[in-house]
Design a protein around this motif. Sequence first.
Motif, short mmCIF file in Angstrom:
data_model
loop_
_atom_site.label_atom_id
_atom_site.label_comp_id
_atom_site.label_asym_id
_atom_site.label_seq_id
_atom_site.Cartn_x
_atom_site.Cartn_y
_atom_site.Cartn_z
N ASP A 193 3.64 10.86 83.03
CA ASP A 193 3.51 10.65 83.87
C ASP A 193 3.80 9.05 84.66
O ASP A 193 4.31 9.26 85.71
CB ASP A 193 1.55 10.32 83.76
CG ASP A 193 0.81 11.30 83.20
OD1 ASP A 193 0.90 12.38 83.58
OD2 ASP A 193 -0.11 10.58 82.39
N ILE A 197 5.43 9.04 89.03
CA ILE A 197 5.07 8.07 89.97
C ILE A 197 6.37 7.34 90.15
O ILE A 197 6.29 6.30 90.86
CB ILE A 197 4.02 6.78 90.11
CG1 ILE A 197 4.06 5.67 88.06
CG2 ILE A 197 3.06 7.56 89.65
CD1 ILE A 197 3.02 5.52 88.27
N ARG A 216 -0.84 2.24 90.92
CA ARG A 216 0.14 4.73 91.51
C ARG A 216 -0.65 5.19 90.10
O ARG A 216 -0.39 6.55 90.48
CB ARG A 216 1.22 3.73 91.35
CG ARG A 216 1.21 3.24 92.28
CD ARG A 216 3.33 2.84 92.92
NE ARG A 216 3.45 2.19 92.07
CZ ARG A 216 4.90 3.01 91.42
NH1 ARG A 216 4.59 3.95 91.00
NH2 ARG A 216 5.35 1.39 90.51
N LEU A 217 -0.63 5.00 88.82
CA LEU A 217 -1.32 6.08 88.14
C LEU A 217 -2.40 6.24 87.75
O LEU A 217 -2.63 7.55 88.48
CB LEU A 217 -1.08 5.31 86.40
CG LEU A 217 0.64 5.09 85.83
CD1 LEU A 217 0.13 4.40 84.80
CD2 LEU A 217 0.47 6.98 85.51
N ASN A 219 -3.77 6.05 91.26
CA ASN A 219 -3.73 6.77 92.67
C ASN A 219 -3.43 8.63 91.93
O ASN A 219 -3.98 9.63 93.31
CB ASN A 219 -2.52 6.67 93.61
CG ASN A 219 -3.38 5.59 94.06
OD1 ASN A 219 -4.56 4.88 94.12
ND2 ASN A 219 -2.80 4.15 94.68
N LEU A 220 -2.42 9.10 91.31
CA LEU A 220 -2.09 10.23 90.84
C LEU A 220 -2.99 11.42 89.78
O LEU A 220 -3.08 12.08 90.21
CB LEU A 220 -0.88 9.97 89.63
CG LEU A 220 0.31 11.32 89.24
CD1 LEU A 220 0.35 11.80 90.65
CD2 LEU A 220 1.11 10.93 88.53
N THR A 258 -0.17 -0.70 98.35
CA THR A 258 -0.32 0.64 97.45
C THR A 258 -2.12 0.94 96.81
O THR A 258 -2.44 2.19 97.49
CB THR A 258 0.00 0.14 95.78
OG1 THR A 258 1.26 0.09 95.91
CG2 THR A 258 0.02 1.27 94.71
N LYS A 262 -3.38 4.55 99.00
CA LYS A 262 -3.22 5.36 97.61
C LYS A 262 -1.83 5.70 97.39
O LYS A 262 -1.69 7.34 97.25
CB LYS A 262 -4.59 6.90 98.33
CG LYS A 262 -6.11 6.18 98.27
CD LYS A 262 -6.95 6.36 96.93
CE LYS A 262 -8.07 6.00 97.56
NZ LYS A 262 -8.17 4.15 97.42
N ARG A 263 -1.34 5.00 97.37
CA ARG A 263 0.98 5.19 96.92
C ARG A 263 0.21 5.43 95.68
O ARG A 263 -0.43 5.41 94.91
CB ARG A 263 0.62 4.51 97.29
CG ARG A 263 1.62 4.30 98.93
CD ARG A 263 2.70 3.91 98.91
NE ARG A 263 2.97 3.38 100.77
CZ ARG A 263 3.19 2.58 101.26
NH1 ARG A 263 5.25 1.50 100.36
NH2 ARG A 263 3.87 3.27 102.36
N LYS A 264 1.18 7.28 94.87
CA LYS A 264 1.60 7.47 93.51
C LYS A 264 2.66 6.60 93.88
O LYS A 264 3.77 6.55 92.66
CB LYS A 264 0.94 9.07 93.65
CG LYS A 264 -0.14 9.22 93.87
CD LYS A 264 0.01 10.60 94.01
CE LYS A 264 -1.13 10.99 94.53
NZ LYS A 264 -1.55 12.31 95.68
N TRP A 265 4.37 7.26 94.69
CA TRP A 265 5.27 7.25 94.82
C TRP A 265 5.87 5.81 94.93
O TRP A 265 5.48 5.49 96.20
CB TRP A 265 6.13 8.35 95.09
CG TRP A 265 7.43 8.65 94.86
CD1 TRP A 265 8.34 8.17 95.90
CD2 TRP A 265 8.48 8.71 94.11
NE1 TRP A 265 9.11 8.24 95.61
CE2 TRP A 265 9.82 8.92 94.06
CE3 TRP A 265 8.02 10.17 92.55
CZ2 TRP A 265 10.31 9.36 93.38
CZ3 TRP A 265 8.56 9.89 92.29
CH2 TRP A 265 10.22 9.83 92.50
#
Length: 272
Positions: A193, A197, A216-217, A219-220, A258, A262-265
């Motif tokens: 996980d 990201i 970010r986790l 958001n994932l 972030t 809603k950034r994951k990466w």
Amino acid sequence: MMQKNISVIISTYNSVEWLKKVLWGYNTQTYKEFEMVIADDGSREDTKQMIDAMREEVSYPIIHVWHEDNGFQKSQILNKALLACTTDYVLMSDGDCIPRPDFVEQHIKYREEGYFLSGGYHKLPMELSKSLSKEDIYSGRCFDVDWLKKNGMATSFKNNKVDAMGIKSAILNMVTTTKPSWNGHNSSGWIKDIKAINGFDERMQYGGQDRELGERLVNLGIIPKQIRYSTICLHLDHPRGYATPESINKNRSIRKVTRTEKRKWTDYGIVK
């Protein structure tokens, strides 16, 4: 030898006495199938010498990941430490946090696919941090509230954290108003996980880079689980000379992006 199935990453920087107490704490763990990965942000030679000596004393393997001192670069060294882990699950804490003997066991007990775990800590005053001995740690008395009070810890509701177990810790986890987040001093999750990201954002220096990873986790689609009263570590006191307004403000603005986008990466993580 049994396959280790959890990696414990401990971050450190020129803090030999504190790190030694932490390594003793991990030598008292009820759950033994872990490896230790020390994320060393450029410490002097005395840290390496102490780690080499401790390898002879402790029951767990230690991987020492070091890079040149280039100011506060904790995000960079944590990403390097993540790549050095040989298991699929990671528990992260700091070189100033002494774990209760059931610390790793509780993380193993609560870990679950699709979740990360958010633990707590209990701060000790400076004098008590200094005076804690190997014997205090190995005997477990440093997790005895009465003993801590006799040795200078103030009375407070927060003292419930130190020895809460079973039903009591479950209830406190449920009623706490603190939201679960990725805390650098006590959190764990699946390495796949974290790699999904791209690890920590290396633009971030002191102030919230752990929280941003957790955001970010989330958001994932990974759900944070509150276990702050189940996994306890004693936080040794120290000055924070690296906490500058510039780094804190820069990090706030990265975290804002972030969250709002809603950034994951991150493009500034493990994979450049």
